[in-house]
Design an enzyme around this catalytic site. Sequence first.
Site, PDB file in Angstrom:
ATOM      1  N   SER A 262       0.826  -1.203   0.000  1.00  0.00           N
ATOM      2  CA  SER A 262       0.000   0.000   0.000  1.00  0.00           C
ATOM      3  C   SER A 262       0.866   1.260   0.000  1.00  0.00           C
ATOM      4  CB  SER A 262      -0.953  -0.048   1.201  1.00  0.00           C
ATOM      5  OG  SER A 262      -1.875   1.010   1.183  1.00  0.00           O
TER       6      SER A 262
ATOM      7  N   ASP B 231      -9.651  -4.888  -5.503  1.00  0.00           N
ATOM      8  CA  ASP B 231      -9.172  -4.039  -4.420  1.00  0.00           C
ATOM      9  C   ASP B 231     -10.134  -2.875  -4.259  1.00  0.00           C
ATOM     10  OD1 ASP B 231      -7.769  -2.204  -2.765  1.00  0.00           O
ATOM     11  OD2 ASP B 231      -5.844  -2.967  -3.464  1.00  0.00           O
TER      12      ASP B 231
END
Length: 228
Positions: free
Chosen positions: A95, A218
């Site tokens: 991330s 996602d």
Amino acid sequence: MVDVLRRNHVKVIGNGSETMVMAHGFGCDQQMWRYITPALENDYRIVLFDYVGSGQSDLSAYDSVKYGDLQGYAQDVLDVIDALQLQNIIYVGHSVSSMTGLLAAIERPELFNKMIMIGPSACYLNDSKGYVGGFDKGDIVELLDMMEMNFAGWASFMAPLVMDQSKGMTPVRNLEKTFMSGDPGIARQFAEVTFFTDNRDKLSLMKVPTLVIQCSDDSIVPVEAGKI
């Protein structure tokens, strides 16, 4: 002199000849890697750490000015590398740590051999020119307001949003507990820095070979964001 290993709760495991630095994403800590490291530690020397404000890091070391920019977190990465005198690193960033790794590698590319970015986004905000980052500005403002007014409510809202629920609710609850373990004020500032930072102009400066792994499902980062 700052004790970096204590500040960032650094752990070194594994027996391999190559070194892998694994950097956790927003709202998490080094424990997020616990399901992956057993498959790697026979082949790699693995360095784990917590950003200041996460996990078992030294909260007294938090500086809102330093960590008001992703460069502050990138400096932590470089501090850990220097403290352990690491070279030829394989850096794995999840991330937002993909971007802290990017910044660290731009500043000191000689330290890095390869980079792996898992679910990266150079910019989380959609723009008027057609870029799809996943969020409008109002979405982020609402998220930050929720964190400020009801941190527990934010954690219970976000965990099922970002975690695959197909294997039951236990992983979701574990993630919620991880979110809740952080300092609310620090977590909110980290969220603001994460979601309002635009690093697209820095991508061309990256010289270290990089593998981008983007999830097809996602809820935070659309596939388009990983293609730029």
